[in-house]
Enzyme design. Structure first.
Site, PDB file in Angstrom:
ATOM      1  N   CYS A 239       0.835  -1.205   0.000  1.00 31.16           N
ATOM      2  CA  CYS A 239       0.000   0.000   0.000  1.00 31.16           C
ATOM      3  C   CYS A 239       0.873   1.261   0.000  1.00 31.16           C
ATOM      4  O   CYS A 239       1.364   1.682   1.048  1.00 31.16           O
ATOM      5  CB  CYS A 239      -0.911  -0.017   1.235  1.00 31.16           C
ATOM      6  SG  CYS A 239      -1.914   1.459   1.391  1.00 31.16           S
TER       7      CYS A 239
ATOM      8  N   CYS B 280      -0.469   4.126   2.155  1.00 31.73           N
ATOM      9  CA  CYS B 280      -0.241   3.981   3.598  1.00 31.73           C
ATOM     10  C   CYS B 280       1.225   4.232   3.946  1.00 31.73           C
ATOM     11  O   CYS B 280       1.510   4.831   4.985  1.00 31.73           O
ATOM     12  CB  CYS B 280      -0.590   2.570   4.067  1.00 31.73           C
ATOM     13  SG  CYS B 280      -2.054   1.864   3.321  1.00 31.73           S
ATOM     14  N   ASP B 281       2.159   3.762   3.130  1.00 33.21           N
ATOM     15  CA  ASP B 281       3.561   3.702   3.561  1.00 33.21           C
ATOM     16  C   ASP B 281       4.510   4.597   2.766  1.00 33.21           C
ATOM     17  O   ASP B 281       5.672   4.761   3.171  1.00 33.21           O
ATOM     18  CB  ASP B 281       4.064   2.249   3.461  1.00 33.21           C
ATOM     19  CG  ASP B 281       3.227   1.311   4.337  1.00 33.21           C
ATOM     20  OD1 ASP B 281       2.804   1.758   5.414  1.00 33.21           O
ATOM     21  OD2 ASP B 281       2.998   0.161   3.933  1.00 33.21           O
TER      22      ASP B 281
END
Ligand code: NAP
Length: 307
Positions: free
Chosen positions: A133, A136-137
């Site tokens: 992701c 997200c990261d």
């Protein structure tokens, strides 16, 4: 607790199905195991969902869809469905935590999960450099070099997104032709931070206590092996449908996607499927919401005719 319709999965397909069944005044419950929005929630920016001429963030689109369905009375709960059984015409749903529900009709909209690379180091460094992701990261990798694996829409779009943070993004693809939409390809080819590595597959991820340090790759044409110094490996090699919990309840195709007819009806009367979990040629938000609408209306007709 007895409902007219229980929808399993809260991505665009499930939320749209819930919007339609709630507007049809059916007592409707949506069960989502994590956050509503599904994969959309972990997509940074969406450009091909009509109605948002400048695009919209995945998080905002998810929230809008949830609010719209809830406005018409859709109940949404968090929970993980572990079993569905049939009791005459009724369907019984068991959650992992012991809660049980009954419904006249079910709409399966459980989507799919990222496929793993299944190479050495993937498990060890998951969450410490190996990610599925970018939204997200990605921000953890400012001024670093990153690898993205895959050649589809996800790999190329998320690779482009990662250039916001990283100094360089290597997109490693096992062929020399991308699967991604042409306009996305053009943007990636024009981006000086993106370098494509063709005909190559990842073989091993190495690192230390602080995370990923390098990725070993192999050129499938020449057999040549090499190593890239990267701080992160983002994996986008497709998805597997979330159908394991169904255990023979409905017919699946050879890749475990649910087979439906054009009314989204599965092989079991009163059970419908919508979105990425369904066997179909184009998996998009636009097609997921279409499936959801049809499944919702089909469930309504089924209840009228059978109860
Ligand atoms: P995908 O289209 O299935 O692409 C997966 C990519 O990973 C392919 O390029 C495939 O190579 C490669 N691959 C598969 N297994 C591999 C392995 N073991 N090792 C190395 N490479 C491997 O998956 P996706 O990009 O996640 O997209 C899934 C669906 O969502 C698609 O229908 C896509 O159009 C849709 N989607 C749409 C958008 C959008 O419209 N904005 C955004 C994201 C996703 P090959 O090409 O050689 O098979």
């Amino acid at each position: 607790m007895v409902y007219d319709v229980i929808i399993i999965g809260g991505g665009p397909a499930g939320l749209t199905a819930g919007l339609y069944t709630s507007r049809g005044r059916l007592k409707s419950l949506l069960i989502e195991k994590a956050l509503t929005g599904g994969q959309v929630m972990t997509t940074e920016w969406i450009e091909n969902y009509p109605g948002f001429e400048d695009g919209i963030s995945g998080a905002e689109l998810s929230q809008k869809m949830e609010k719209q369905a809830a406005r018409f009375g859709l109940e949404i709960i968090q929970g993980s469905v572990v079993n569905i059984s049939l009791n005459g015409r009724m369907k019984e749903i068991a959650l992992e935590d012991g809660r049980q529900y009954e419904a006249k009709s079910i709409i399966l909209a459980t989507g799919s999960n990222p496929r793993l690379l299944k190479i050495e180091g993937e498990d060890t460094f998951r969450g410490r450099g190996v990610s599925y992701c970018a939204t997200c990261d990605g921000a953890f990798f400012k001024n670093e070099k990153l690898a993205v694996i895959g050649g589809g829409d996800s790999a190329v779009e998320e690779g482009l997104f990662l250039t916001k943070f990283a100094d360089a993004v290597y997109i490693i693809h096992r062929r020399d032709l991308l699967r991604a939409a042409k306009c996305v390809q053009e943007r990636a080819f024009a981006n000086p931070k993106i370098k494509f590595i063709w005909n190559s597959i990842p073989e091993k991820i190495e690192g230390d206590d602080r995370g990923v340090k390098s990725l070993h790759i192999k050129n499938l044409k020449t057999g040549e092996q090499s190593s890239l110094e990267v701080a992160g490996v983002f994996v986008y090699v497709g998805y597997n449908p979330n159908t394991a919990f169904l255990r023979g309840l409905v017919d699946l195709n050879e890749n475990n996607y649910i087979i439906t007819d054009e009314n989204m009806s599965s092989s079991t009367p009163g059970i419908y499927a919508a979105g990425d979990v369904r066997a179909k040629p184009l998996k998009q938000i636009a097609t997921a919401v279409g499936d959801g609408a049809i499944a919702g209306v089909s469930a309504e007709k089924y209840i009228e005719e059978n109860f």
